[in-house]
Scaffold this active site. Structure first.
Site, PDB file in Angstrom:
ATOM      1  N   GLU A  88       0.787  -1.227   0.000  1.00 28.35           N
ATOM      2  CA  GLU A  88       0.000   0.000   0.000  1.00 28.35           C
ATOM      3  C   GLU A  88       0.826   1.288   0.000  1.00 28.35           C
ATOM      4  O   GLU A  88       0.383   2.299  -0.536  1.00 28.35           O
ATOM      5  CB  GLU A  88      -0.928   0.000   1.227  1.00 28.35           C
ATOM      6  CG  GLU A  88      -2.015  -1.052   1.191  1.00 28.35           C
ATOM      7  CD  GLU A  88      -3.005  -0.807   0.061  1.00 28.35           C
ATOM      8  OE1 GLU A  88      -3.506   0.333  -0.068  1.00 28.35           O
ATOM      9  OE2 GLU A  88      -3.268  -1.753  -0.709  1.00 28.35           O
ATOM     10  N   SER A 131     -52.258 -31.607  34.627  1.00 31.69           N
ATOM     11  CA  SER A 131     -51.922 -32.072  35.984  1.00 31.69           C
ATOM     12  C   SER A 131     -50.535 -31.661  36.438  1.00 31.69           C
ATOM     13  O   SER A 131     -50.202 -31.790  37.620  1.00 31.69           O
ATOM     14  CB  SER A 131     -52.054 -33.599  36.052  1.00 31.69           C
ATOM     15  OG  SER A 131     -53.403 -33.978  35.860  1.00 31.69           O
TER      16      SER A 131
END
Length: 782
Positions: free
Chosen positions: A86, A460
């Site tokens: 770069e 139940s």
């Protein structure tokens, strides 16, 4: 000579005007530039990371997946790779590189389009942090001015630190540390020179050079960067040669190990406490008490249990395809299969390509083979969704698409996509943490979590709350209640309620224990009558059921709606006598290591498991005592009887002391099993998303308990066998199982019953009917 004088003056004026113009432009753009404070106070969006108690990464949350790395921890070869690719003169220029700009301009002019960039790393920092991505001369001028200012304000190393942590490198990775993790599943210090060069080649075009998408282009770009490193003297010729020989390999994206409804519950709690932005951008470090093996076992138990139940459902007419589409379909399945052997909780589609009297030849995308025709009752044609196929025979024909399931032995069996769903929620009672959470058969993260979002009748499974309330109000496990027919009405034949027991069987006078063990509905209704609905409703407020309840006797049968989450966490109160929220998030720290949140699990720190701890905040609040330890033990002891003698006998296969309760609603619409040992509590619900009957066999004991049993067997591997501890204030007495009276006999009808000290029955020759007259127990309500 005069003409030269004029030209000189003209040139001087032009130069002066140009200088003034440039100066004016500089002053104009310089006055409108943003401050550099965003760079000096760099706090980028960071991924929040979730760890298990062993410190292993199991999930990440991020809008931008970034892992911040200090400059001193950036490897030199990685820095050199980016400089070579770069900005080779980075440490020499003042922020802009006129020679590189001129070179790029010439190259672009010759090509007729942009082929080379002239921006320095400093200019890229200016663009990425301070400017918009627009392409214009004005932006380039601002970029150059900002780059110069940045160079005057920050050191070269500081600029590189900003650049390498901020830059986007594809595959959702921001910054080099994130890219190393997402491309190679490595830390920065583990990267090879070749891998550093590959990452350095990405800024030019992250998508174009992504190695997982375009490996040839990525390899060319990597080698170009390596050559530039050699030319720039960042790497030797030998190092570069070795790196170029290294094959280009990328790792698959790490899969989240935090899965299913457990993952969703963790995210929901984090988002509620910290907000979405802080969670996805704040770089939080999160510790959750997650056991991947336990969650996997729970998922497997649920999926296998649902598929087993599907074998008892009507076989639905399958989809049928024309022979012209067979090859396309088989090729499509083949592209999605990654294993030839199916697990016993895994299902895949297959095509019936041939039939005989007793067998089917099917193709699953990988191979064709023969399987036996199962004995399966088909649905009625008029009930079929696939009406076109229902016009055909009620057996399999060539062209039918069927589902195959692994049989656990390398083979397969015929199945179908489940019409039944289920959910499972487990709590580690020793650690006070969420152990497992499964939201459905094929649960997808972010989906409908049946643990918390499905509100269903518990049947139940709700009765233990009634029975423990009776214990709190002076009854004992040996108290007598009447199990006999009863009718409620307002005088109109058309408006009455006549509850009944399962299979319409009645037992007459029974003990409280017997009524719970055998889930006797009529005895439970009479118990609620005697206890008083107001008293029961007041007691229910002590449980985290998350709702209020109507004043109706049907509440004794669980005719109300609750979530599996609420019911399971309410069973924590029965099991421990205390009310506390199971911990799903043990600890949260910010990016600087400051603790933002720490939870208490029951009375123990969720991180170090030490206790007791003080109540420092809501998240550090210890458990609240709800039940007296004696009453908690008595109801647990009674529910042990459900497993030892009652409707939950199948749970005896767990091979250790356990307490539990089955639950089944009318027409077998919902099936439940709630059960616990001293170490783990697990609740299971089974039913259809749109409530409808699952068939007469699908009770809590048949549909939900097998799932509970398989999961609990895994949860208790390597855990010692323990019985429920007996608290102070308990006495035991041998009593007759049917009458509840003391006895000195031995045999099946004798039970060593537990009582609150001082409440055990005294020897008596009175019959149950005579005992009703002297008021020694609650009125029978006859």
């Amino acid at each position: 000579m005069r003409i030269f004088s004029i030209l000189f003056k003209l040139l001087l004026v032009v130069t002066l005007l140009a200088g003034l113009t440039v100066g004016a432009a500089f002053l104009y753009y310089a006055s409108t530039l943003p401050s550099l404070s965003v760079l000096s106070d760099y706090k980028p969006w960071l991924a929040s990371r979730v760890y298990n108690p062993d410190g292993k990464l199991i999930a990440e949350y991020a809008d931008e997946h970034r892992i911040l790395v200090p400059f001193e921890k950036l490897p030199k070869q990685l820095i050199h790779a980016f400089l070579a690719a770069e900005d080779q003169q980075f440490y020499e220029h003042p922020g802009i590189n006129p020679a590189r700009i001129l070179s790029a301009a010439v190259a672009n002019l010759k090509a007729g389009h942009t082929v080379q960039g002239g921006s320095t790393i400093t200019q890229q920092v200016a663009k990425n942090f301070l400017l918009s991505p627009e392409r214009s001369l004005a932006r380039k001028i601002r970029e150059a001015i900002l780059a110069y200012r940045i160079e005057q304000t920050f050191t070269k190393d500081e600029i590189l630190y900003l650049y390498l942590n901020q830059i986007y490198l594809g595959r959702g990775a921001y910054g080099v540390a994130s890219a190393a993790w997402r491309y190679f599943h490595k830390r920065l210090d583990e990267l090879t020179l070749a891998e550093c060069a590959m990452l350095a080649g990405l800024p030019k075009a992250p998508s174009k050079y992504a190695p997982h998408l375009h490996p040839k282009l990525a390899l060319q770009r990597r080698n170009t960067v390596l050559s530039l490193m050699e030319k720039s003297h960042f790497a030797s010729a030998d190092e570069v040669a070795r790196a170029m020989r290294e094959p280009l390999k990328t790792a698959p994206l790490p899969k989240a190990k935090l899965v299913n409804a457990y993952a969703d519950e963790v995210y929901r709690q984090l988002e509620k406490r910290f907000g979405s932005k802080a969670l996805r951008r704040g770089g939080l470090s999160i510790v959750v008490p997650y056991d991947a093996e336990a969650e996997t076992a729970a998922i497997h138990a649920l999926r296998r249990g649902v598929l087993n139940l599907e074998q008892e459902q009507f076989y639905r007419f399958p989809r049928h395809v024309d022979r012209t589409h067979w090859k396309e379909l088989i090729d499509q399945w083949a592209s999605k299969r990654d294993s030839k052997v199916l697990a016993d909780d895994e299902i895949v589609p297959a095509l019936v390509i041939e039939t005989s009297k007793h067998r089917l030849r099917v193709h699953d995308g990988l191979k064709s083979f023969w399987i036996s025709k199962p004995k399966w009752q088909w649905e009625k044609p008029e009930q079929a969704i696939n009406q076109e196929r229902a016009k055909g025979p009620r057996t399999w024909i060539a062209g039918d698409i069927v589902m195959l399931q692994g049989d656990g032995h390398g083979g397969v069996r015929l199945t179908q996509s489940p019409s039944i769903e289920a959910a499972l929620y487990s709590i580690d009672l020793e650690r006070g943490t969420m152990l497992a959470r499964v939201g459905g058969f094929d649960y997808q993260v972010g989906g409908f979590d049946r643990v918390s979002q499905a509100k269903r009748q518990p049947g139940s499974a709700f009765k233990p709350f009634l029975y423990v309330t009776a214990l709190e109000n002076g009854m004992t496990p040996a108290s007598i209640i009447m199990d006999a027919p009863i009718v409620f009405g307002n005088g109109s034949f058309d408006e009455y309620w006549r509850p009944d027991n399962y299979k319409n069987r009645f037992a007459g006078p029974v003990t409280l224990r017997d009524a719970l063990e055998h889930s006797r509905n009529l005895a439970s209704i009479r118990l609620l009558q005697d206890l008083g609905i107001e008293r029961f409703l007041l007691a229910l407020e002590n449980y985290p059921l998350g709702r209020s309840f109507p004043k109706q006797l049907a509440l004794a049968l669980g005719v109300t709606e609750v979530s599996l989450e609420a019911l399971t966490e309410s069973y924590v109160v029965l099991a421990t006598g205390q009310r506390w929220k199971p911990v799903a998030i043990a600890q949260v720290q910010d990016r600087f290591g400051h603790t933002l949140h720490r939870s208490v699990a029951g009375n123990r720190c969720a991180v170090c498991h030490q206790g007791p701890v003080p109540a420092a905040s809501d998240s550090m609040r210890p458990a609240t005592r709800v039940l007296d330890p004696v009453d908690s033990f008595l109801i647990t002891n009674m529910m042990k009887g459900v497993i030892e003698h009652g409707t939950g006998r199948r749970a005896l296969a767990l091979g250790r002391p356990a307490a539990g309760k089955t639950g089944t609603t009318n027409k077998q619409v919902d099936a439940w099993f709630m059960g616990y040992t001293p170490q783990v509590l697990t609740g299971v619900w089974v039913g259809r998303d749109i409530p409808s009957s699952m068939g007469r066999r699908q009770t809590g004991a048949h549909a939900a308990l097998p799932i509970w049993l398989e999961a609990m067997k895994h949860f208790h591997q390597n855990r010692p066998i323990r019985d429920f501890p007996v608290p102070d204030g308990i006495e035991f007495l041998d009593v007759d199982r049917k009458t509840g009276q003391p006895t000195q006999q031995d045999g099946h009808d004798v039970i060593h019953e537990a009582f609150r000290a001082g409440t055990a029955p005294l020897p008596s020759k009175a019959s149950p009917d005579q005992r009703n007259e002297d008021g020694s127990f609650f009125e029978l309500g006859l």
